[in-house]
Design an enzyme around this catalytic site. Structure first.
Site, PDB file in Angstrom:
ATOM      1  CE1 TYR A 133      37.065  31.828 -14.316  1.00 34.96           C
ATOM      2  CE2 TYR A 133      36.126  33.224 -12.604  1.00 34.96           C
ATOM      3  CZ  TYR A 133      37.177  32.901 -13.440  1.00 34.96           C
ATOM      4  OH  TYR A 133      38.322  33.648 -13.401  1.00 34.96           O
ATOM      5  CB  SER A 134      29.000  28.881 -12.660  1.00 37.09           C
ATOM      6  OG  SER A 134      29.118  30.176 -12.108  1.00 37.09           O
ATOM      7  CB  SER A 166      27.943  34.073 -21.308  1.00 36.35           C
ATOM      8  OG  SER A 166      27.260  34.313 -20.101  1.00 36.35           O
ATOM      9  CD  GLU A 249      32.108  37.391 -14.534  1.00 36.80           C
ATOM     10  OE1 GLU A 249      31.149  36.798 -15.071  1.00 36.80           O
ATOM     11  OE2 GLU A 249      32.798  36.881 -13.622  1.00 36.80           O
ATOM     12  CD  GLU A 378      20.635  37.977  -3.116  1.00 40.42           C
ATOM     13  OE1 GLU A 378      19.444  38.289  -3.217  1.00 40.42           O
ATOM     14  OE2 GLU A 378      21.344  37.645  -4.082  1.00 40.42           O
TER      15      GLU A 378
END
Length: 394
Positions: A133-134, A166, A249, A378
């Site tokens: 993803y990121s 990960s 997730e 956040e």
């Protein structure tokens, strides 16, 4: 109720015969975790046997349909199974991003062929997955991802980079977001694809954290071929799949709030500080903080269970996963802060026999990532403010 009690008796008898003694009790460390996969390693033969037995029963994914390798259990039956596993302190038979994240997405968006191909091996622990993803320029703004998939007829050629992947260096396959239409608005033109990490052009580089080790990696794609049969959901609508998976997730990460630190906090503190004349921890303030922590952890476990009930009934608000992720992360950070306080000077050791090679300090440092991974705290608080509390200006 009588049917559930009959099921409980059946589960209890089966576990008595099939759960090895070596997998009962708190996990001593990362080596106790069973990740499965084609290159799986096991701490003991008993750990391997435990996975095989639970996988054959479908109880690694108890609520999945039996035809896809699951246990086919009702929600109430799954809760009975979970309570019986807790009763004997059985360690999880399988840690799996495939079970926790990809599986639910495949059940909702996958083709029948994809479900038959991937779900049973996932439930048996035969495929280890990672999540693409990121990216370096697309973290909290995930939809800004730039990894490209160029159409080549029956396949795509993928180029780009992911980060914070990960266990990418140990995974067999990846579920990955790629941009298939660069001209579309950023939340559109994204597709959700699966491919083998052994495919030519895939490489990984581990990222070391402040704790001295890390599951995270950088992942690189250089002209990687991805068959179109491995597209999950509609072309250019991968954001729909991604959002659904993210909810799972975040619930998964939130579940760390139910975790432990290897031994009861009270026992760690008593060994380091001692007991008073009545046998209680000889430090009233710390004793009160530990009791408060244990009460909050049990309340959170019940909240997780209730949210699961709501989800099964189709009544769970999508933003509940953000609430669980935020609170579970904070709870786990508190737990490890207390473990450091309870352990006294021994907890400060970075390596050595007394500190079990610095596990307390390393695990405490690792928890700092809990409020970042899976979407920062956040971001979760913004989602809660906007979608659950409906605060003005959110």
């Amino acid at each position: 109720m009588s049917e559930l009690e009959d099921f409980r008796a059946e589960v209890r008898a089966w576990l008595a015969d099939n759960c090895p003694a070596e997998v009962r009790g708190p996990m001593a460390g990362e080596d106790d975790r069973i990740w499965g996969g084609r290159n799986a390693t096991f701490k003991t033969p008993a750990h391997k046997l435990w996975l095989e037995r639970m996988g054959a029963r479908g109880w690694t994914a108890p609520e999945w349909p039996a035809e896809y390798g699951g246990g086919g259990l009702s929600r109430d039956q799954a809760k009975v199974l979970a309570s019986e596993l807790r009763r004997i302190e059985a360690q999880p038979p399988l840690f799996s991003f495939g079970v926790w994240m990809l599986g639910p997405a495949l059940l909702k968006f996958g083709t029948e062929e994809q479900k038959q191909k991937f779900l049973p091996p996932i439930a048996r622990g035969e495929i280890r997955w990672c999540q693409g993803y990121s990216e370096p320029g697309a973290g909290s703004d995930l939809a800004g991802l730039q990894t490209r998939a160029v159409d080549q007829g029956d396949h795509w050629i993928v180029n780009g980079q992911k980060v914070w992947t990960s266990y990418a260096d140990q995974a067999d396959w990846i579920f990955c977001l790629v941009r298939t239409d660069p001209e579309a608005p950023k939340h559109l033109g994204i597709s959700f694809v699966l491919f083998d990490m052994a495919t030519p052009g895939v490489s990984t580089k581990p990222i070391t954290l402040i704790s001295g080790k890390s599951p995270f990696c950088e992942t690189f794609f250089d002209d990687v071929r991805v068959d179109k049969a491995n597209l999950v959901g509609a072309l250019n609508r991968g954001w729909d799949v991604a959002k659904y998976l993210l909810a799972h997730e975040r619930t998964m990460i939130g579940a760390i709030g139910e975790g432990d630190v290897g031994r009861p906090l009270g026992q760690i503190a008593a060994d380091a500080i001692g007991r008073d004349a009545s046998g209680r921890l000889d430090q009233p303030m710390l004793r009160a903080r530990i009791a408060e922590m244990e009460i909050d952890a049990e309340a959170f476990r019940l909240a997780m269970e209730r949210t699961g009930d709501l989800a099964k009934a189709g009544r769970a608000h999508p933003a509940l996963s953000s609430m669980l992720k935020y609170y579970g992360s904070e709870l786990n950070k508190r737990r490890h802060e207390l473990a450091m306080a309870a352990g006294g000077a021994d907890a400060l050791e970075w390596e050595g026999e007394r500190s079990r090679d610095g596990r307390a300090a390393r695990d405490w440092l690792r928890t700092k990532a809990n409020s970042i991974e899976g979407g920062t705290s956040e971001i979760q608080l913004n989602i809660i403010a906007k979608h659950l509390l409906r605060l003005p200006g959110a």
